[in-house]
Write a protein that holds these residues in place. Structure first.
Motif, short mmCIF file in Angstrom:
data_model
loop_
_atom_site.label_atom_id
_atom_site.label_comp_id
_atom_site.label_asym_id
_atom_site.label_seq_id
_atom_site.Cartn_x
_atom_site.Cartn_y
_atom_site.Cartn_z
N UNK A 80 0.80 -1.60 -0.35
CA UNK A 80 0.35 0.08 0.23
C UNK A 80 0.99 1.10 0.07
N UNK A 81 0.42 2.50 -0.75
CA UNK A 81 1.33 3.53 -0.28
C UNK A 81 1.19 3.70 0.85
N UNK A 82 1.90 4.65 1.58
CA UNK A 82 2.15 5.19 2.78
C UNK A 82 0.87 6.23 3.49
N UNK A 83 0.40 5.71 4.69
CA UNK A 83 -0.23 6.71 5.61
C UNK A 83 -2.13 6.05 4.87
N UNK A 84 -3.51 6.66 5.30
CA UNK A 84 -4.19 6.53 5.38
C UNK A 84 -4.63 7.48 5.07
N UNK A 85 -5.65 7.83 3.57
CA UNK A 85 -6.58 8.77 3.20
C UNK A 85 -7.89 9.31 3.65
N UNK A 86 -8.09 9.87 4.79
CA UNK A 86 -9.42 9.97 4.98
C UNK A 86 -10.81 10.19 3.27
#
Length: 91
Positions: A80-86
């Motif tokens: 996954x790309x780093x950091x969840x996006x709200x």
């Protein structure tokens, strides 16, 4: 392009999810599952949507899938790309 959903077990909010991912994986965010998705090739470019408290609350772009050997056996690693996006918080 396909998308997946996954329950963030034990995470009360997005900040906790992001912190746990950084602690476990560093800059190489991923999610482990037991089996390789049947349409794994179509997942690249899609997103993994995180479910917290029965709501889709965040997403992470999927970079690819591969089978890896872990201390718990052979698993599918979804990069996954780093950091969840709200995302918009809808039931």
């Amino acid at each position: 392009m396909l998308h997946l959903t996954k329950v963030a077990v034990g995470c009360p909010d997005i900040e906790t999810l992001a912190r746990l991912q950084r602690e476990r994986w560093g800059d190489e965010a991923c999610s482990l599952t037991r089996f390789m998705p049947k349409r794994a090739a179509e997942l690249a470019g899609g997103s993994l949507f995180w479910i917290i408290r029965h709501r889709l609350v965040a997403r992470q772009p999927i970079l690819g899938c591969e089978m890896v050997t872990t201390p718990w056996g052979v698993k599918c690693r979804i990069a996954l790309a780093p950091g969840p996006v709200p995302v918009a918080n809808l039931p």
